[in-house]
Design a protein around this motif. Structure first.
Motif, PDB file in Angstrom:
ATOM      1  N   HIS A  61      43.679  45.854  27.971  1.00 53.42           N
ATOM      2  CA  HIS A  61      44.059  44.919  29.554  1.00 53.42           C
ATOM      3  C   HIS A  61      43.446  46.377  30.575  1.00 53.42           C
ATOM      4  O   HIS A  61      44.122  47.409  30.418  1.00 53.42           O
ATOM      5  CB  HIS A  61      44.916  44.363  29.618  1.00 53.42           C
ATOM      6  CG  HIS A  61      45.909  43.946  31.312  1.00 53.42           C
ATOM      7  ND1 HIS A  61      45.673  42.820  30.978  1.00 53.42           N
ATOM      8  CD2 HIS A  61      45.450  44.800  32.207  1.00 53.42           C
ATOM      9  CE1 HIS A  61      46.379  42.301  32.271  1.00 53.42           C
ATOM     10  NE2 HIS A  61      46.092  43.535  33.154  1.00 53.42           N
ATOM     11  N   CYS A  88      44.010  39.335  35.141  1.00 55.75           N
ATOM     12  CA  CYS A  88      44.750  38.913  36.414  1.00 55.75           C
ATOM     13  C   CYS A  88      44.222  38.729  36.861  1.00 55.75           C
ATOM     14  O   CYS A  88      44.397  39.376  38.284  1.00 55.75           O
ATOM     15  CB  CYS A  88      45.375  40.146  36.295  1.00 55.75           C
ATOM     16  SG  CYS A  88      46.682  41.445  35.907  1.00 55.75           S
ATOM     17  N   HIS A 215      48.467  37.153  34.040  1.00 59.58           N
ATOM     18  CA  HIS A 215      49.412  38.147  35.199  1.00 59.58           C
ATOM     19  C   HIS A 215      50.683  36.890  35.074  1.00 59.58           C
ATOM     20  O   HIS A 215      49.783  35.387  36.206  1.00 59.58           O
ATOM     21  CB  HIS A 215      48.383  38.638  35.623  1.00 59.58           C
ATOM     22  CG  HIS A 215      49.576  39.133  36.923  1.00 59.58           C
ATOM     23  ND1 HIS A 215      49.391  40.425  37.290  1.00 59.58           N
ATOM     24  CD2 HIS A 215      50.884  39.034  37.505  1.00 59.58           C
ATOM     25  CE1 HIS A 215      50.267  40.720  37.850  1.00 59.58           C
ATOM     26  NE2 HIS A 215      51.071  40.316  38.392  1.00 59.58           N
ATOM     27  N   HIS A 245      50.698  42.625  30.436  1.00 57.93           N
ATOM     28  CA  HIS A 245      51.598  43.521  31.046  1.00 57.93           C
ATOM     29  C   HIS A 245      52.983  43.287  31.298  1.00 57.93           C
ATOM     30  O   HIS A 245      53.399  42.947  32.196  1.00 57.93           O
ATOM     31  CB  HIS A 245      51.586  44.772  31.976  1.00 57.93           C
ATOM     32  CG  HIS A 245      50.041  43.256  33.096  1.00 57.93           C
ATOM     33  ND1 HIS A 245      51.244  42.655  34.050  1.00 57.93           N
ATOM     34  CD2 HIS A 245      49.722  43.583  33.203  1.00 57.93           C
ATOM     35  CE1 HIS A 245      50.244  41.766  34.572  1.00 57.93           C
ATOM     36  NE2 HIS A 245      49.218  42.354  34.419  1.00 57.93           N
TER      37      HIS A 245
HETATM   38 ZN   LIG Z   1      48.192  42.145  36.458  1.00 59.15          ZN
END
Ligand SMILES: [Zn+2]
Length: 512
Positions: A61, A88, A215, A245
């Motif tokens: 990522h 994202c 995300h 994340h």
């Molecule tokens: Zn993100």
């Protein structure tokens, strides 16, 4: 010329599978791992006694979509030999003839200018192939970028025609070499997409057998609902899901994490292919406009600035921002601004800036965003140490940097994620064995993103190798002083070639 063979002799082999370490040699020939265990050779020999030999790390990522082509030192010096970009919802393609909206959307994360010019996944990956020396690049196509290509920066449901165009662009990217699809559901315009829109995209991803990384819509007050939405999309579409994340943002939400993890575990038990990733820091980093309600970005940056200049709208922006804030203002630090006139606020938290300006924190924040025309980055202290430990050590997690470049002070994860995992997290805090940490940054992400013949020390696999000292490896980068290189990483090989060598390594190697 590279030697015919290179023998790393007498090291400690940690192979990426999670298996216990063993002592042995590793022989490299023609860019691949030729033999392991006890090997004989006529080529170059390097004595690796006391050093760990592991697969090159995979940063699954990363936001270095543009920087991978500049061959910068920050990642390779940590041992990263593969980067998964396009996360994202932000990818550097697809682009229409008018690129303004795409650049405006993505440049805050990419630290880009107007100088990037490809239009498709295939063209982007071709450019990467020509220019990138330090890492193999795996790219996801971003939902935000796709949506802008299909419909511009507008918010809300797409017309049937726009949806078709977007799915066509997604199809084109996946056949053109993209490894999967990503969403950024806290960033406009992606944040305004209804679930049905995402479900249709996920069906395309499932048909191609690729990965969907997300995300999610929120990591704070609505963490569990946000996760449930993604699990549901996966249930309906059949794609492979990676929650990006994973964390629980804001101290009033910290006790939600256990429930969120239980939902993921139950979905696994039900047969859904879901995993997640996290970075080894309690603070996160993003753009300051993330703190505002995302409807303020409908129509792009100009529209936001007009709203901030309108007294009535500004009042509602202020009250919604305060209502949505999971932090204290002291927890939010300005890490970068676009112009030089506000340099004095870099490194200060929003509460301090409000005091400097004799104003309310929310007013100071809105003023700063307006003065910098949106070009403001923040670091926010989001997580508890206990929660961080729980997610890092969870059997379903990989470890990532989520690093990106800014004009100013970056998050230390850009310089230190991987050595910090091996040093601070494993050796000092003893949160997990070294073998498990290496697994979380090698074989595990390789499997998630179908990265072929990398991520494991195995005969026939690419010779992407990190040699490090398990007694000293760590990152001295801090939030106050983030731009510092790691310690204890001695050599990093990509396809058998040493692309980073420390002084210690030069001393050990007869090649110099
Ligand atoms: Zn993100």
């Amino acid at each position: 010329m590279a030697p015919a063979t290179l023998l790393l002799k007498g090291g400690t082999l940690i192979d990426g599978t999670g298996a216990p370490r063993r002592n042995g040699d590793l022989l490299i020939a023609a860019g691949r791992i030729a033999a392991m265990g006890a090997a004989e050779t006529a080529g170059t020999v390097v004595d690796c006694t006391g050093l760990v030999i592991s697969p090159g790390f995979i940063d699954s990522h990363s936001h270095s979509d543009l920087q991978v082509m500049e061959n910068l030192p920050e990642k390779i010096r940590q041992g990263v030999t593969t980067e998964v970009v396009g996360n994202c919802g932000f990818s550097a393609y697809p682009a229409r003839a008018d690129r303004k909206a795409l650049h405006e959307f993505a440049n805050g994360i990419f630290r880009g200018d107007d100088g990037w010019g490809w239009t498709s996944a295939a063209e982007y990956l071709g450019e990467v192939e020509r220019r990138t020396r330090f890492a193999s690049v795996v790219s996801l196509v971003g939902h935000g970028s796709l949506r802008i290509a299909a419909a511009g920066p507008k918010l809300g449901a797409l017309s049937e025609r726009e949806q078709d165009t977007m799915e066509g662009c997604l199809e084109d990217a996946l056949t053109g070499g993209a490894a999967g699809f990503s969403t950024g559901l806290m960033y406009a315009p992606g944040s305004s997409a209804p679930s049905e829109e995402l479900e249709r995209c996920c069906r395309v991803v499932a048909r191609h057998g690729k990965t969907y990384a997300t995300h999610i819509r929120g990591y704070s007050f609505h963490l569990e609902e946000a996760i449930e939405e993604q699990l549901d999309l996966t249930r309906k579409s059949g794609c492979r899901l990676q929650i990006s994340h994973f964390q629980t943002v804001g101290r009033m939400n910290w006790d939600r994490q256990q429930h969120a993890l239980e939902r993921i575990e139950r979905a696994r038990a039900e047969g859904i292919d879901v995993e997640f990733d996290c970075y080894p820091y309690v603070a996160g980093s993003t753009v300051a406009t993330q703190l505002l309600p995302q409807w303020t970005l409908d129509g792009g940056m100009e529209a936001l600035l007009a709203r901030l200049a309108d007294t009535a709208q500004r009042e509602s922006i202020a009250s919604e921002t305060i209502a949505g804030l999971p932090h204290r203002w002291e927890d939010v630090v300005i890490s970068a601004v676009g112009s030089s006139r506000n340099e004095a606020v870099v490194g200060r938290n929003v509460q301090q800036i409000a005091e400097m300006r004799s104003n309310e924190p929310v007013e100071a924040l809105m003023d700063l965003i307006a003065e910098e025309q949106g070009a403001v980055n923040i670091i926010s202290f989001n997580q508890s140490e206990d929660n961080l430990r729980q997610s890092l050590c969870h059997p379903l997690s990989s470890v990532i940097s989520d690093g990106f470049y800014v004009h100013g002070r970056p998050h230390p994860r850009l310089y230190g994620t991987f050595p910090r995992l091996l040093g601070t997290v494993c050796r000092e805090k003893k949160w997990m064995p070294l073998e498990e940490a290496v697994h979380k940054v090698t074989m595990k992400p390789a499997e998630r993103f179908h990265i072929d013949r990398r991520g494991v020390l195995k005969e026939g696999f690419a010779a992407d190798i990190v040699v490090f000292d398990p007694e000293t490896v760590d990152s001295p980068a801090t939030f106050d002083n983030p731009q510092v290189y790691p310690e204890g990483i001695y050599a990093v090989l990509r396809n058998g070639e040493a692309v980073w060598k420390s002084e210690v390594w030069r001393g050990l190697s007869p090649e110099r």
